[in-house]
Scaffold this motif. Structure first.
Motif, PDB file in Angstrom:
ATOM      1  N   LEU A 120       0.833  -1.191   0.000  1.00 42.35           N
ATOM      2  CA  LEU A 120       0.000   0.000   0.000  1.00 42.35           C
ATOM      3  C   LEU A 120       0.877   1.255   0.000  1.00 42.35           C
ATOM      4  O   LEU A 120       0.593   2.225  -0.700  1.00 42.35           O
ATOM      5  CB  LEU A 120      -0.910  -0.033   1.232  1.00 42.35           C
ATOM      6  CG  LEU A 120      -2.011   0.997   1.372  1.00 42.35           C
ATOM      7  CD1 LEU A 120      -3.119   0.411   2.235  1.00 42.35           C
ATOM      8  CD2 LEU A 120      -1.511   2.292   2.014  1.00 42.35           C
ATOM      9  N   LEU A 121       1.960   1.214   0.762  1.00 44.18           N
ATOM     10  CA  LEU A 121       2.875   2.353   0.835  1.00 44.18           C
ATOM     11  C   LEU A 121       3.697   2.515  -0.434  1.00 44.18           C
ATOM     12  O   LEU A 121       4.013   3.643  -0.842  1.00 44.18           O
ATOM     13  CB  LEU A 121       3.837   2.166   2.020  1.00 44.18           C
ATOM     14  CG  LEU A 121       3.235   2.106   3.421  1.00 44.18           C
ATOM     15  CD1 LEU A 121       4.299   1.688   4.424  1.00 44.18           C
ATOM     16  CD2 LEU A 121       2.653   3.453   3.809  1.00 44.18           C
ATOM     17  N   ALA A 122       4.082   1.404  -1.033  1.00 46.24           N
ATOM     18  CA  ALA A 122       5.016   1.425  -2.160  1.00 46.24           C
ATOM     19  C   ALA A 122       4.481   0.536  -3.282  1.00 46.24           C
ATOM     20  O   ALA A 122       4.850  -0.634  -3.385  1.00 46.24           O
ATOM     21  CB  ALA A 122       6.394   0.946  -1.703  1.00 46.24           C
ATOM     22  N   ALA A 124      15.065   0.075   8.053  1.00 42.55           N
ATOM     23  CA  ALA A 124      14.572   1.441   7.834  1.00 42.55           C
ATOM     24  C   ALA A 124      13.153   1.428   7.302  1.00 42.55           C
ATOM     25  O   ALA A 124      12.313   2.247   7.713  1.00 42.55           O
ATOM     26  CB  ALA A 124      15.498   2.186   6.872  1.00 42.55           C
ATOM     27  N   ALA A 125      12.850   0.510   6.394  1.00 40.67           N
ATOM     28  CA  ALA A 125      11.496   0.432   5.842  1.00 40.67           C
ATOM     29  C   ALA A 125      10.495  -0.021   6.895  1.00 40.67           C
ATOM     30  O   ALA A 125       9.316   0.338   6.837  1.00 40.67           O
ATOM     31  CB  ALA A 125      11.474  -0.528   4.655  1.00 40.67           C
ATOM     32  N   LEU A 138       9.013   6.431   5.037  1.00 39.81           N
ATOM     33  CA  LEU A 138      10.168   6.600   4.162  1.00 39.81           C
ATOM     34  C   LEU A 138       9.978   5.775   2.891  1.00 39.81           C
ATOM     35  O   LEU A 138      10.288   6.236   1.785  1.00 39.81           O
ATOM     36  CB  LEU A 138      11.448   6.173   4.889  1.00 39.81           C
ATOM     37  CG  LEU A 138      12.710   6.030   4.044  1.00 39.81           C
ATOM     38  CD1 LEU A 138      13.139   7.383   3.486  1.00 39.81           C
ATOM     39  CD2 LEU A 138      13.841   5.409   4.872  1.00 39.81           C
ATOM     40  N   LEU A 139       9.478   4.578   3.034  1.00 42.62           N
ATOM     41  CA  LEU A 139       9.230   3.712   1.885  1.00 42.62           C
ATOM     42  C   LEU A 139       8.225   4.365   0.943  1.00 42.62           C
ATOM     43  O   LEU A 139       8.390   4.333  -0.289  1.00 42.62           O
ATOM     44  CB  LEU A 139       8.714   2.360   2.390  1.00 42.62           C
ATOM     45  CG  LEU A 139       8.488   1.261   1.369  1.00 42.62           C
ATOM     46  CD1 LEU A 139       9.787   0.869   0.696  1.00 42.62           C
ATOM     47  CD2 LEU A 139       7.847   0.052   2.055  1.00 42.62           C
ATOM     48  N   HIS A 140       7.198   4.957   1.508  1.00 39.35           N
ATOM     49  CA  HIS A 140       6.178   5.624   0.693  1.00 39.35           C
ATOM     50  C   HIS A 140       6.776   6.810  -0.064  1.00 39.35           C
ATOM     51  O   HIS A 140       6.536   6.982  -1.271  1.00 39.35           O
ATOM     52  CB  HIS A 140       5.025   6.087   1.589  1.00 39.35           C
ATOM     53  CG  HIS A 140       3.952   6.827   0.845  1.00 39.35           C
ATOM     54  ND1 HIS A 140       3.188   6.238  -0.133  1.00 39.35           N
ATOM     55  CD2 HIS A 140       3.528   8.123   0.936  1.00 39.35           C
ATOM     56  CE1 HIS A 140       2.326   7.128  -0.611  1.00 39.35           C
ATOM     57  NE2 HIS A 140       2.518   8.270   0.019  1.00 39.35           N
ATOM     58  N   SER A 164       2.467  11.629  -3.105  1.00 40.24           N
ATOM     59  CA  SER A 164       2.532  11.248  -1.700  1.00 40.24           C
ATOM     60  C   SER A 164       1.169  11.448  -1.044  1.00 40.24           C
ATOM     61  O   SER A 164       0.469  12.420  -1.335  1.00 40.24           O
ATOM     62  CB  SER A 164       3.582  12.084  -0.960  1.00 40.24           C
ATOM     63  OG  SER A 164       4.869  11.781  -1.435  1.00 40.24           O
ATOM     64  N   ARG A 165       0.810  10.526  -0.159  1.00 42.12           N
ATOM     65  CA  ARG A 165      -0.420  10.644   0.619  1.00 42.12           C
ATOM     66  C   ARG A 165      -0.040  10.815   2.077  1.00 42.12           C
ATOM     67  O   ARG A 165       1.047  10.412   2.500  1.00 42.12           O
ATOM     68  CB  ARG A 165      -1.272   9.392   0.438  1.00 42.12           C
ATOM     69  CG  ARG A 165      -1.642   9.120  -0.998  1.00 42.12           C
ATOM     70  CD  ARG A 165      -2.202   7.726  -1.191  1.00 42.12           C
ATOM     71  NE  ARG A 165      -3.495   7.545  -0.533  1.00 42.12           N
ATOM     72  CZ  ARG A 165      -4.125   6.381  -0.463  1.00 42.12           C
ATOM     73  NH1 ARG A 165      -3.588   5.296  -0.994  1.00 42.12           N
ATOM     74  NH2 ARG A 165      -5.293   6.297   0.146  1.00 42.12           N
ATOM     75  N   ASP A 166      -0.931  11.426   2.851  1.00 44.55           N
ATOM     76  CA  ASP A 166      -0.588  11.607   4.255  1.00 44.55           C
ATOM     77  C   ASP A 166      -0.730  10.293   4.999  1.00 44.55           C
ATOM     78  O   ASP A 166      -1.381   9.343   4.542  1.00 44.55           O
ATOM     79  CB  ASP A 166      -1.410  12.721   4.908  1.00 44.55           C
ATOM     80  CG  ASP A 166      -2.888  12.388   5.055  1.00 44.55           C
ATOM     81  OD1 ASP A 166      -3.208  11.398   5.747  1.00 44.55           O
ATOM     82  OD2 ASP A 166      -3.720  13.111   4.482  1.00 44.55           O
ATOM     83  N   ARG A 167      -0.115  10.236   6.169  1.00 46.10           N
ATOM     84  CA  ARG A 167      -0.026   8.988   6.920  1.00 46.10           C
ATOM     85  C   ARG A 167      -1.396   8.438   7.308  1.00 46.10           C
ATOM     86  O   ARG A 167      -1.640   7.226   7.209  1.00 46.10           O
ATOM     87  CB  ARG A 167       0.839   9.208   8.169  1.00 46.10           C
ATOM     88  CG  ARG A 167       2.316   9.442   7.859  1.00 46.10           C
ATOM     89  CD  ARG A 167       3.047   9.928   9.115  1.00 46.10           C
ATOM     90  NE  ARG A 167       4.488   9.985   8.938  1.00 46.10           N
ATOM     91  CZ  ARG A 167       5.137  11.001   8.377  1.00 46.10           C
ATOM     92  NH1 ARG A 167       4.452  12.055   7.915  1.00 46.10           N
ATOM     93  NH2 ARG A 167       6.441  10.969   8.256  1.00 46.10           N
ATOM     94  N   ALA A 168      -2.275   9.312   7.748  1.00 42.14           N
ATOM     95  CA  ALA A 168      -3.588   8.839   8.176  1.00 42.14           C
ATOM     96  C   ALA A 168      -4.371   8.246   7.013  1.00 42.14           C
ATOM     97  O   ALA A 168      -5.031   7.212   7.150  1.00 42.14           O
ATOM     98  CB  ALA A 168      -4.375   9.984   8.807  1.00 42.14           C
TER      99      ALA A 168
END
Length: 340
Positions: free
Chosen positions: A40-42, A243-244, A250-252, A263-267
């Motif tokens: 989902l992040l990457a 790190a990931a 960071l991965l995102h 980029s999307r915000d964390r929430a």
């Protein structure tokens, strides 16, 4: 067997675009829940399973060991072992399950791995690794790759490292993931082996210059976006490990930078995981088994500590559900507003 995520494209085409960024196989960490979150992040990164011994693949519970959600693809299965015929059989099973790559572990330094004659100690036996790779490559149509160290113990000979690569490449391996440290087989724990032996990125750089037809991916010690960008001028790709996991945003950011996404915000990213979480809980998976992988999402951010505390304390309680995740997100709001 899981259906491929992109059935209209052959594995080589589906897999080619994702070399620049990947997430390392990490025992007890990169399970299927972790990988769904990382995907989902990457969306473009290569993901790897935890190492699975070839014997377990052949004889064990394959649904438990090999099952994955198609959303995780492109996805590689990392195998441990040193018996060519057994590795070939396990590789064939993995490919039949839909994995896009079969990776042979030649880098893990743990005592258990050494006792079984696989992992980093295989760097002392390049001919055996070559036989294993040849057998695996003959058994599958997907790429067979190797993850290795620079050498073992106090070996400081670059030519020996290059000779290992050349021997294995001649057997059919075109991709080497190089953890740019030696592995100490005695005297250091696996954790110390990730930190104490000095990094020598220049060996991977030199290998890529001298063997330009090989795909060389670099692993070890990179913990910031600048570290990754600097290495991509020398090698084909970078593999992130701890790190990931500890700083997943960071991965995102790297995926967005390297592949041109937004980029999307964390929430928002975390809320996108909700359908998967609730589906898994509906199958009897406890919330804690999934939320342990998202604890670092607010790493270095105001409210990050509160986020971790709410999740880590609450996920173990009976009846915990998505409401707890929303409570953890709410706990970050006030500190972030104060910081702004």
């Amino acid at each position: 067997m899981n259906a491929p995520a992109f059935p209209d494209r052959p594995p080589s085409t589906r897999y080619a675009a994702s070399a620049r960024l990947s997430v390392a196989p990490m025992m007890d960490w990169t399970d299927r829940h972790c990988r769904v979150f990382h995907r989902l992040l990457a969306p473009h990164a290569r993901l790897y399973t935890e190492m699975v011994h070839a014997n377990a693949v052949v004889l064990g519970d394959r649904t438990r060991l090999l099952g994955f959600d198609p959303v995780e693809q492109p996805l590689a299965l990392q195998l441990g072992g040193s018996e060519p015929a057994l590795l070939a059989q396990a590789a064939r099973i993995g490919a039949d399950w839909g994995y896009d790559e079969i990776n042979l572990n030649c880098g893990c330094p743990s005592d258990r791995v050494q006792a079984g004659r696989f992992g980093a100690c295989l760097m002392k036996e390049p001919a055996l690794v070559a036989d294993s790779v040849a057998a695996m490559a003959a058994a599958v149509r997907v790429p067979v790759t190797v993850k290795c160290r620079l050498g073992v113990d106090d070996d400081q000979d670059y030519e020996r490292f290059r000779a290992f690569v050349d021997t294995v490449a001649a057997a059919g391996c075109a991709t080497f993931i190089v953890h740019a440290r030696n592995a100490w087989l005695k005297g250091l724990s696996p954790k110390e082996n990730r930190e104490i032996p000095p990094l020598r990125y220049e060996w991977a750089w030199q290998l890529k210059r001298e063997r330009p037809d090989l795909e060389v991916l670099l692993n070890g010690g990179m913990a910031a976006a600048g570290d990754v960008q600097a290495q991509l001028g020398h090698v084909d790709g970078v593999m992130l490990g701890r790190a990931a996991y500890h700083d997943p945003y960071l991965l995102h950011r790297l995926d967005a930078d390297l592949y041109g996404g937004e980029s999307r915000d964390r929430a928002a990213l975390l809320r996108a995981l909700r359908p998967y979480v609730e589906a898994q809980m509906g199958q009897g998976v406890a919330l804690k088994h999934i939320t342990r992988h998202v604890l670092g999402l607010f790493h270095g951010q105001p409210g990050g500590r509160a986020f971790r505390q709410v999740l880590s304390e609450g996920a173990h309680r009976e009846g915990a559900d998505w409401t707890l995740v929303e409570q953890a997100l709410a706990a970050t709001v006030a500190p972030r507003r104060a910081a702004a």
